[in-house]
Design an enzyme around this catalytic site. Sequence first.
Site, short mmCIF file in Angstrom:
data_model
loop_
_atom_site.label_atom_id
_atom_site.label_comp_id
_atom_site.label_asym_id
_atom_site.label_seq_id
_atom_site.Cartn_x
_atom_site.Cartn_y
_atom_site.Cartn_z
N ASP A 122 35.44 39.07 39.63
CA ASP A 122 35.29 40.29 38.85
C ASP A 122 34.53 41.35 39.63
OD1 ASP A 122 36.75 39.23 36.85
OD2 ASP A 122 35.18 39.25 35.33
N ASP A 165 33.22 33.86 36.43
CA ASP A 165 33.43 34.61 35.20
C ASP A 165 34.65 34.19 34.39
OD1 ASP A 165 31.52 35.96 36.70
OD2 ASP A 165 32.05 37.90 35.86
N LYS A 166 35.77 33.96 35.04
CA LYS A 166 36.98 33.60 34.32
C LYS A 166 37.40 32.17 34.59
CE LYS A 166 37.09 37.65 32.63
NZ LYS A 166 35.92 38.14 33.37
N GLU A 516 36.53 45.35 32.72
CA GLU A 516 35.08 45.54 32.79
C GLU A 516 34.80 46.90 33.42
OE1 GLU A 516 33.24 41.05 33.32
OE2 GLU A 516 33.18 42.44 34.99
N SER A 542 30.56 43.96 32.34
CA SER A 542 30.12 42.83 33.13
C SER A 542 28.90 42.20 32.48
CB SER A 542 29.76 43.28 34.55
OG SER A 542 29.02 42.30 35.23
#
Length: 661
Positions: A122, A165-166, A516, A542
């Site tokens: 990200d 993050d993902k 984001e 974020s």
Amino acid sequence: MPHDLPALLDLPGSAFFDVQSKAPGPEGSLPISEEMLLNSPSGDLFGMTQNAGMGWNPQQLLRDQILLLSTQGGVRGEDGKPIALGYHTGHWEVGLLVKAAAEQLDELKKLPFAGFVSDPCDGRSQGTTAMMDSLAYRNDAAVVLKRLIRSLPTRKGVIGVATCDKGLPAMMMAVSAFRNLPAIIVPGGVTLPPEQGEDAGKVQAIGARYAHGEIDLAYAAEMGCKACGSPGGGCQFLGTAATSQVVSEALGLSMPHSALAPSGQPIWLEGARAAARALVSQQERKITLADILTEDALHNAMVLHAAFGGSTNLLLHIPGIAFEAGLVRPTVEDWNRINRQVPRIVDVLPNGPVGHPTVRVFLAGGVPEVMLHMRELGLLRGNALTATGEPLDAVLDWWAGSERRQQLRERLREADGVDPDDVIMSPEAARAAGLTSTVTFPVGNIAPEGSVIKSTAIDPSVVDEDGVYRKLGPARVFTSERAAIAAVKGRTDPPIREGDIIVLMCRGPLGSGMEETYQITSALRYLPFGKHVAVITDARFSGVSTGACIGHVGPEAMANGPIGRIRDGDLIEIVVDRVNLTGQINFVGTPDQRCTREEGALILAEREPAVALEADPDLPADTRLWALLQQLGGGTWGGCVYDVDAVAKVISAGLSATSDT
């Protein structure tokens, strides 16, 4: 570089032509029986042939099969140097965890398998069209990971290894769907901060700070180079990656004190070996995810999210995990209730007041240390089963008297000169230090379905003495992040000024995949006037974002939400009570004529948008499909999931309506 076919294609020497056309094959024989030949699927039998072909001892092929899935990225040499780079440090070293767990499984007479579904970064995606794929990727990866689990029909358990993050939310969602299997998550840990330099959150603002003359080119270049102190692990702040690790452990999916471990170090590797041992123990004791992922586990995860002051992106991911596990998804009311009950007690980047890096939180005791305080307050459900196979209360009793706790807390004092009780505080100390609860959900005529702000991260200097943030200012309307950041950098006429309220619309799921907008929030944090600027958007933030940044505004502009009818210069009133966790965001008139909140709602309902409300022209078709499907599954407040029953109901209704006409 060669520019002709012979140079490209001719082989350099006769040795290359000595191509082997057959081989003897593995020695030995498969350990099969007449019963297996008569009754086993051909796929099971051919799978054994493949296993022998890859070189495993044929006599060991009847061992129980354990699948290791990870988000590994890049090609890492044996010396740790890159042969091909990964997308980010978070997946760069997780292959070492897979290797350690696999070796432990082999020692325990299990048959390890491994598969990989890499993940994007990200941070790398910020401000680019890549961000349009970020949240949609989570669903896609979860689907592929689930398919990989099902594609090894002989697996007896799953270990998922992920960091960021993902990738980590996707892994948790995928694993959670297999309630009849033993399973465990190994978090990929964190990277170290540099000995001298900026953290990976602050360094993402070098462009905006340079544009305003806050830093020079040499400083930007040096800090940009130094920010990642070690080659592996998630960023050093409590963003979405670190919060996801905390949540995984709080759910009981991960081993105690495994979240936020420093990547590449012995204690990190031992966590993978311990996870392998725990999975075998689960299997022997017939413990499955149905025993671990319960309503009590979900409650504990939400409590820890609040106590840490975690990323607002987990408001998307925790409902997604709950959905996959067959649990009731938490609602806004549930989040409100938890955040009103739970004090924030962790001083960690980006929240402050000091802002310690995540490795210090690990050394101070991490998740189990925070849980000790939460248990004293009566906020945890201690009967929840953990990955160890033991209930949470038993784990916390062990932690309280463990040598591990004592030694690591002392190490923090020695290595950094930091008292662990200043990183993870008692509730009383946290209150005295001014730590406030994590999340507030403002509503109002701009966000009738709600919105979210990490209210604990508003700069205290702009909060009134009663704990309420109040702002009245003119709207600066943008439909693209590129235009908004240019104005923040002072590259437009007029630029963003102190007192402005940035309204960034058409960036929700239907507009841009719900990107984001960290390059905006990071710039505002590190610019002198930034704390006097607010942001309202139907996008998301974020996990490291700070300031008066309100996201997840619903309905989004592309779904006919009133945010899409705000105009440049409109007066907007923001009120966020950080004590009682309530908030309002309202259109209250124009510079020429003020109105009440109720009147403002009527005006917005009758207005036409002043700008074209269109999806970003670069929005990929598959992300549009994700946006439509997740909207039918409950939208952002439902976790952006694929609810097949809900989708089927809409399709069926549409087909019925078509046939009737």
